[in-house]
Design an enzyme around this catalytic site. Structure first.
Site, PDB file in Angstrom:
ATOM      1  N   ASP A  89      55.275   7.813 -15.147  1.00  0.00           N
ATOM      2  CA  ASP A  89      54.345   7.617 -13.778  1.00  0.00           C
ATOM      3  C   ASP A  89      53.223   6.540 -14.072  1.00  0.00           C
ATOM      4  O   ASP A  89      52.995   6.337 -15.229  1.00  0.00           O
ATOM      5  CB  ASP A  89      54.366   8.762 -13.290  1.00  0.00           C
ATOM      6  CG  ASP A  89      53.693   9.866 -14.066  1.00  0.00           C
ATOM      7  OD1 ASP A  89      53.093   9.661 -15.154  1.00  0.00           O
ATOM      8  OD2 ASP A  89      53.868  11.184 -13.665  1.00  0.00           O
ATOM      9  N   ASN A 113      51.699  22.563  -9.622  1.00  0.00           N
ATOM     10  CA  ASN A 113      52.259  22.733  -8.597  1.00  0.00           C
ATOM     11  C   ASN A 113      53.893  22.637  -8.824  1.00  0.00           C
ATOM     12  O   ASN A 113      54.802  22.607  -7.907  1.00  0.00           O
ATOM     13  CB  ASN A 113      51.991  22.052  -7.415  1.00  0.00           C
ATOM     14  CG  ASN A 113      51.914  20.362  -7.738  1.00  0.00           C
ATOM     15  OD1 ASN A 113      52.626  20.019  -8.711  1.00  0.00           O
ATOM     16  ND2 ASN A 113      51.665  19.456  -6.900  1.00  0.00           N
ATOM     17  N   HIS A 158      55.207  19.864 -10.091  1.00  0.00           N
ATOM     18  CA  HIS A 158      55.848  18.505 -10.054  1.00  0.00           C
ATOM     19  C   HIS A 158      56.240  18.057 -11.571  1.00  0.00           C
ATOM     20  O   HIS A 158      55.930  18.514 -12.544  1.00  0.00           O
ATOM     21  CB  HIS A 158      54.713  17.472  -9.608  1.00  0.00           C
ATOM     22  CG  HIS A 158      53.608  17.311 -10.429  1.00  0.00           C
ATOM     23  ND1 HIS A 158      52.265  16.782 -10.066  1.00  0.00           N
ATOM     24  CD2 HIS A 158      53.477  17.146 -11.886  1.00  0.00           C
ATOM     25  CE1 HIS A 158      51.467  16.680 -10.718  1.00  0.00           C
ATOM     26  NE2 HIS A 158      52.308  16.972 -12.068  1.00  0.00           N
ATOM     27  N   GLU A 163      56.397  15.157  -6.396  1.00  0.00           N
ATOM     28  CA  GLU A 163      55.659  16.349  -5.832  1.00  0.00           C
ATOM     29  C   GLU A 163      56.593  17.152  -5.074  1.00  0.00           C
ATOM     30  O   GLU A 163      57.948  16.945  -4.510  1.00  0.00           O
ATOM     31  CB  GLU A 163      54.609  15.823  -4.992  1.00  0.00           C
ATOM     32  CG  GLU A 163      53.633  14.676  -5.543  1.00  0.00           C
ATOM     33  CD  GLU A 163      52.548  15.583  -6.528  1.00  0.00           C
ATOM     34  OE1 GLU A 163      52.926  16.614  -7.092  1.00  0.00           O
ATOM     35  OE2 GLU A 163      51.533  14.809  -6.827  1.00  0.00           O
TER      36      GLU A 163
HETATM   37  C1  GLP Z   1      50.180  14.679 -14.186  1.00  0.00           C
HETATM   38  C2  GLP Z   1      51.422  13.613 -14.601  1.00  0.00           C
HETATM   39  C3  GLP Z   1      52.677  14.371 -15.024  1.00  0.00           C
HETATM   40  C4  GLP Z   1      52.084  15.397 -16.167  1.00  0.00           C
HETATM   41  C5  GLP Z   1      51.561  16.552 -15.352  1.00  0.00           C
HETATM   42  C6  GLP Z   1      50.657  17.567 -16.286  1.00  0.00           C
HETATM   43  O1  GLP Z   1      49.468  14.556 -12.994  1.00  0.00           O
HETATM   44  N1  GLP Z   1      51.832  12.928 -13.358  1.00  0.00           N
HETATM   45  O2  GLP Z   1      53.446  13.426 -15.321  1.00  0.00           O
HETATM   46  O3  GLP Z   1      53.329  15.991 -16.706  1.00  0.00           O
HETATM   47  O4  GLP Z   1      50.593  15.989 -14.294  1.00  0.00           O
HETATM   48  O5  GLP Z   1      49.616  17.166 -16.549  1.00  0.00           O
HETATM   49  P1  GLP Z   1      48.873  17.936 -17.809  1.00  0.00           P
HETATM   50  O6  GLP Z   1      49.563  17.771 -19.099  1.00  0.00           O
HETATM   51  O7  GLP Z   1      47.409  17.164 -18.036  1.00  0.00           O
HETATM   52  O8  GLP Z   1      48.769  19.353 -17.443  1.00  0.00           O
END
Ligand code: GLP
Length: 272
Positions: A90, A161, A163, A168
């Site tokens: 993403d 959440n 995702h 989402e």
């Molecule tokens: C982000 C990204 C995801 C990621 C997730 C977890 O917003 N869009 O691809 O896996 O949230 O993030 P983190 O590893 O910082 O907890």
């Protein structure tokens, strides 16, 4: 005991493993050990494909140590990215690749800038495409994944959440949620709130939109490695692993491809 003739490779310390409805779960003593295991598995996929693997990569705090370990393997001459193709999950939209909070910048800092991966084999959704071209760019991205033969391995984190990528929570239903293409999306409030820490704690600076690889492409990966660490992820992990399959918690969609999913987690992430 080390067997004679075998190299004394330090194995990541796993404390236990179990089967969940969303695939095999391997619990490590530390997040670092789990990340090390993820890197070893990625390196193995690359070597299994004679160097020509197609990797789906993730950003966020969770995989940083995976990239550190991949870099070590590269510097030790044990891993080359020369023939690897990568696709990132993403990107914020709109965002400049020079913005330190862009995922393109993150990938350059943590991996791309220090390995021999040719730039035209490292695909990150482009946060600078014109508004009117964003959907077509996302469709191109799916086509590039298909033309590369699909993803051999997708590295995945889980949002608080539930995702995956920026797919989402929504009420679209399971069938539609399983078929989502790569596309422009709006961030969920919890995602924006979590992202604010990277934007000087300022929610008003977080882009409210993003481009994300769709669930269709993610779930088609031949292996999905999911990383989750810490107690704050535990509710989403528990729901993904043992709750109902629902578009309201995209991580639960992993249950539909459980035979191809491996979770590498720490104890806190599975002790909800
Ligand atoms: C982000 C990204 C995801 C990621 C997730 C977890 O917003 N869009 O691809 O896996 O949230 O993030 P983190 O590893 O910082 O907890």
């Amino acid at each position: 005991m080390i067997e004679p003739g075998r190299s004394q490779v330090e194995m990541p310390a796993m404390s236990r493993s179990f089967e969940s409805a969303a695939g095999e779960v391997r619990v490590y003593e530390t997040a670092t050990a789990a990340c090390r295991e993820a890197a070893e598995r990625i390196a193995r996929v690359v070597s299994d494909h004679q160097g020509r693997a197609v990797l789906g990569l993730a950003t966020g705090n969770t995989p940083i140590r995976v990239y550190e370990r991949l870099l070590e393997l590269h510097r030790a001459g044990e891993l080359t990215f020369r023939d690897v193709t990568t696709f990132n999950l993403d990107e914020y939209y709109p965002i400049s690749p020079f913005d330190p909070n862009s995922y393109r910048f993150y990938m350059h800092r943590h991996l791309f800038g220090s390995v021999d991966l040719p730039p035209n084999q490292a695909h990150v959704l482009d946060g600078t495409v014109p508004e009117t071209a964003a959907a077509a760019h996302c469709a191109d991205f799916d086509r590039w994944v298909d033309e590369a033969g699909g993803l051999d391995l997708q590295l995945l984190g889980l949002g608080r959440n539930g995702h995956i990528g920026f797919n989402e929570p929504s009420d679209i239903g399971v069938d539609a949620a399983l078929r989502l293409p790569t596309r422009p999306v709006e961030l969920h409030p919890i995602t924006a709130e979590d992202a604010a820490q990277d934007f000087d704690g300022r929610l008003d600076l977080v882009p409210r939109r993003a481009l994300t690889m769709g669930t269709r492409t993610i779930l088609a990966a031949r292996t999905v490695l999911v990383l989750a660490f810490g107690a704050r992820k535990a509710p989403a992990v528990a729901a993904a692993m043992s709750g109902p399959i629902t578009s309201e918690l995209p991580g639960s969609l992993l249950q539909t491809v459980r035979e191809r999913v491996v979770w590498l987690v720490d104890e806190a992430a599975v002790s909800g």
